[in-house]
Design a protein around this motif. Structure first.
Motif, PDB file in Angstrom:
ATOM      1  N   LEU A 147     -47.254  23.927  24.621  1.00  0.00           N
ATOM      2  CA  LEU A 147     -46.311  23.720  25.412  1.00  0.00           C
ATOM      3  C   LEU A 147     -44.679  23.449  25.647  1.00  0.00           C
ATOM      4  O   LEU A 147     -44.264  22.755  24.622  1.00  0.00           O
ATOM      5  CB  LEU A 147     -46.728  22.232  26.476  1.00  0.00           C
ATOM      6  CG  LEU A 147     -45.424  21.651  27.445  1.00  0.00           C
ATOM      7  CD1 LEU A 147     -45.649  23.029  28.815  1.00  0.00           C
ATOM      8  CD2 LEU A 147     -46.239  20.114  28.252  1.00  0.00           C
ATOM      9  N   MET A 148     -43.797  24.805  25.197  1.00  0.00           N
ATOM     10  CA  MET A 148     -42.186  24.882  25.350  1.00  0.00           C
ATOM     11  C   MET A 148     -41.491  24.218  26.904  1.00  0.00           C
ATOM     12  O   MET A 148     -41.334  25.222  27.490  1.00  0.00           O
ATOM     13  CB  MET A 148     -42.085  25.257  24.721  1.00  0.00           C
ATOM     14  CG  MET A 148     -40.864  25.482  23.797  1.00  0.00           C
ATOM     15  SD  MET A 148     -39.248  25.379  24.818  1.00  0.00           S
ATOM     16  CE  MET A 148     -39.067  27.527  25.767  1.00  0.00           C
ATOM     17  N   CYS A 149     -40.796  23.188  26.346  1.00  0.00           N
ATOM     18  CA  CYS A 149     -40.043  23.051  28.139  1.00  0.00           C
ATOM     19  C   CYS A 149     -38.662  23.146  26.830  1.00  0.00           C
ATOM     20  O   CYS A 149     -38.083  22.134  26.304  1.00  0.00           O
ATOM     21  CB  CYS A 149     -40.215  21.843  27.967  1.00  0.00           C
ATOM     22  SG  CYS A 149     -38.934  21.486  30.327  1.00  0.00           S
ATOM     23  N   THR A 210     -47.489  27.808  27.490  1.00  0.00           N
ATOM     24  CA  THR A 210     -46.436  27.503  28.696  1.00  0.00           C
ATOM     25  C   THR A 210     -44.598  27.893  27.788  1.00  0.00           C
ATOM     26  O   THR A 210     -44.167  26.384  27.229  1.00  0.00           O
ATOM     27  CB  THR A 210     -47.098  26.677  29.609  1.00  0.00           C
ATOM     28  OG1 THR A 210     -48.105  26.251  29.984  1.00  0.00           O
ATOM     29  CG2 THR A 210     -45.473  26.378  30.281  1.00  0.00           C
ATOM     30  N   LEU A 211     -43.673  28.322  28.851  1.00  0.00           N
ATOM     31  CA  LEU A 211     -42.602  28.288  28.219  1.00  0.00           C
ATOM     32  C   LEU A 211     -42.010  28.362  29.570  1.00  0.00           C
ATOM     33  O   LEU A 211     -41.779  29.286  29.863  1.00  0.00           O
ATOM     34  CB  LEU A 211     -42.362  30.198  27.792  1.00  0.00           C
ATOM     35  CG  LEU A 211     -43.354  30.415  25.735  1.00  0.00           C
ATOM     36  CD1 LEU A 211     -42.419  31.904  25.387  1.00  0.00           C
ATOM     37  CD2 LEU A 211     -42.782  29.664  24.959  1.00  0.00           C
ATOM     38  N   MET A 212     -40.950  26.861  29.119  1.00  0.00           N
ATOM     39  CA  MET A 212     -40.011  26.870  30.629  1.00  0.00           C
ATOM     40  C   MET A 212     -38.539  26.405  29.952  1.00  0.00           C
ATOM     41  O   MET A 212     -38.209  26.000  29.020  1.00  0.00           O
ATOM     42  CB  MET A 212     -40.598  25.756  31.118  1.00  0.00           C
ATOM     43  CG  MET A 212     -42.111  26.134  31.736  1.00  0.00           C
ATOM     44  SD  MET A 212     -42.817  24.513  32.371  1.00  0.00           S
ATOM     45  CE  MET A 212     -42.625  23.858  31.079  1.00  0.00           C
ATOM     46  N   SER A 213     -38.110  27.748  30.130  1.00  0.00           N
ATOM     47  CA  SER A 213     -36.414  26.909  29.872  1.00  0.00           C
ATOM     48  C   SER A 213     -35.449  28.327  30.327  1.00  0.00           C
ATOM     49  O   SER A 213     -35.736  28.795  31.963  1.00  0.00           O
ATOM     50  CB  SER A 213     -36.264  28.009  28.626  1.00  0.00           C
ATOM     51  OG  SER A 213     -36.421  28.909  28.372  1.00  0.00           O
ATOM     52  N   PHE A 252     -50.636  33.034  28.838  1.00  0.00           N
ATOM     53  CA  PHE A 252     -49.182  32.758  29.610  1.00  0.00           C
ATOM     54  C   PHE A 252     -48.417  32.442  30.176  1.00  0.00           C
ATOM     55  O   PHE A 252     -48.688  33.296  31.471  1.00  0.00           O
ATOM     56  CB  PHE A 252     -47.711  34.112  28.315  1.00  0.00           C
ATOM     57  CG  PHE A 252     -48.616  34.434  26.662  1.00  0.00           C
ATOM     58  CD1 PHE A 252     -47.175  33.769  26.293  1.00  0.00           C
ATOM     59  CD2 PHE A 252     -49.746  34.900  26.617  1.00  0.00           C
ATOM     60  CE1 PHE A 252     -47.918  34.247  24.395  1.00  0.00           C
ATOM     61  CE2 PHE A 252     -49.938  35.531  25.390  1.00  0.00           C
ATOM     62  CZ  PHE A 252     -48.841  34.943  24.577  1.00  0.00           C
ATOM     63  N   ILE A 253     -47.590  31.577  30.368  1.00  0.00           N
ATOM     64  CA  ILE A 253     -46.914  31.220  31.798  1.00  0.00           C
ATOM     65  C   ILE A 253     -45.723  31.130  31.083  1.00  0.00           C
ATOM     66  O   ILE A 253     -45.244  29.708  30.579  1.00  0.00           O
ATOM     67  CB  ILE A 253     -47.647  29.795  32.585  1.00  0.00           C
ATOM     68  CG1 ILE A 253     -48.865  29.679  32.442  1.00  0.00           C
ATOM     69  CG2 ILE A 253     -47.351  29.253  33.410  1.00  0.00           C
ATOM     70  CD1 ILE A 253     -49.609  28.807  33.438  1.00  0.00           C
TER      71      ILE A 253
END
Length: 368
Positions: A147-149, A210-213, A252-253
């Motif tokens: 989980l990356m944000c 999960t990659l959120m940026s 991948f989200i």
């Protein structure tokens, strides 16, 4: 002297004692347990019986009774319902289902155990209506998530992290968090994560990233503005670089813009929605068993609210709360997309529409 029916004496055939009458609560409990058993695969059902012998909840079901009365689902359900009183029965189901990794059923019994009651009627998942198990992935191994944000300068991102952690937990994922990394830190941590999967190889059932940026088409941006290629990240987990995930789902989200374009939508006549093998060795393609979900079309912006978080992540949470793990992941995100598409949004007082985009090379269905 023995008497016979014709010798003038009275002769009666002995009959087994009648089973005890069930109270309405026990009947309802038995019904819910049987609904749960009906949704288990033959292998899960065998494991259920084995785990029931060892569960640390008194009084335990005796192996003799399990053998005599628990061969069929109805008998097994009756045995559980009559042997345990609530809330003990719910605790037993929680312990067994957790080891079976049936997250869809676990959450219902967990809620019942917390309330001290009986779960509501259990909905079938779509694959439970289909014969055979060859067309779904075996997720009995460990479920690993990354989980990356990027939280800085992205109001509402903290809510995305909360919702994703909650969803991953409900789906029985162990997650590694990476918050506000720079480019080198992200690549280092995700490489360590991938290498860790390769070390445990046979024990991995599924991987979710999960990659959120912030982002643009084909890239995500770190908190210092450096770009990371999504294709480079996808390649890290392909069948060559991550053999531990061969023939296992890689999900991948991506929650990031894919460009600057905005879709204001088109007017319709509908009522407006309420708002707010050729060789000896079998071969695989380099890229297979991927499922990638984007929050918007290529070259378009993604939406995030400062208070409630990203539109896609919030919709995922709402759909999961309503339906749980009823569907294959593609069907789940189709439901999420339906909700997103039919919701009205505004950006700088101008109407804006978004639609999720799914890319898949899955070869089977994914049920968490």
């Amino acid at each position: 002297m023995e008497r016979s029916p014709g010798s003038g004496g009275r002769w009666e055939r002995s009959s087994p004692p009648a089973p005890p009458e069930l109270t309405p609560d026990v009947e309802e409990l038995q019904s819910r347990v049987q609904e749960t058993l009906e949704l288990l695969s033959p292998q899960d059902l065998r494991n259920f019986r084995l785990l029931l012998k060892t569960v640390d909840e008194e009084p335990r079901v005796s192996p003799v009774k399990l053998e005599l009365e628990g061969r069929k689902k109805a008998g097994l359900a009756r045995l559980v319902a009559q042997n345990y009183c609530e809330p003990a029965a719910s605790r037993v189901l929680v312990k067994v289902l957790r080891q079976l990794r049936r997250a869809d059923l676990l959450r219902l019994w967990q809620g019942a155990a917390d309330r001290g009651g009986i779960p509501r009627k259990i909905l079938k998942r779509s694959y439970d209506c289909v014969d055979g198990e060859l067309d779904r992935y075996d997720l009995s191994g460990s479920r690993k998530a990354f989980l990356m944000c990027v939280e800085k300068s992205r109001p509402g991102a903290h809510r995305d992290i909360e919702l994703m952690k909650e969803w991953l937990g409900q789906c029985q994922f162990e997650h590694t968090a990476c918050i506000d990394p720079n480019k080198m830190e992200l690549l280092r941590k995700i490489t360590l994560f991938r290498d860790g999967l390769n070390e445990i190889k046979g024990d991995v059932g599924c991987c979710l990233i999960t990659l959120m940026s912030h982002g643009e088409n084909g890239f995500i941006k770190m908190e210092d503005g450096e770009k990371v290629s999504l294709q480079d990240i996808f390649e890290m987990f392909n069948n060559k670089n991550c053999p531990a995930l061969q023939e296992k789902p890689k999900i991948f989200i991506i929650q990031a813009c894919r460009g600057e374009r905005r879709d204001s939508g088109v007017e319709t006549d509908d009522e407006p929605m309420e708002s707010d093998d050729v060789s000896e060795k079998r071969r695989l393609p380099t890229f297979s068993d991927y499922f990638i979900i984007y929050p918007t079309q290529a070259d378009h912006v993604a939406l995030r609210h400062p208070r409630t978080g990203s539109v896609m992540i919030e919709a995922m949470s709402e759909v999961f709360k309503q339906y749980g793990n009823k569907w294959h992941i593609a069907d789940f995100f189709t439901r999420v997309n339906n909700r997103v598409v039919h919701t009205e949004f505004h950006l700088h007082e101008e109407p804006i529409k978004v639609s999720l985009v799914m890319e898949s090379t899955l070869t089977k269905s994914v049920y968490f």
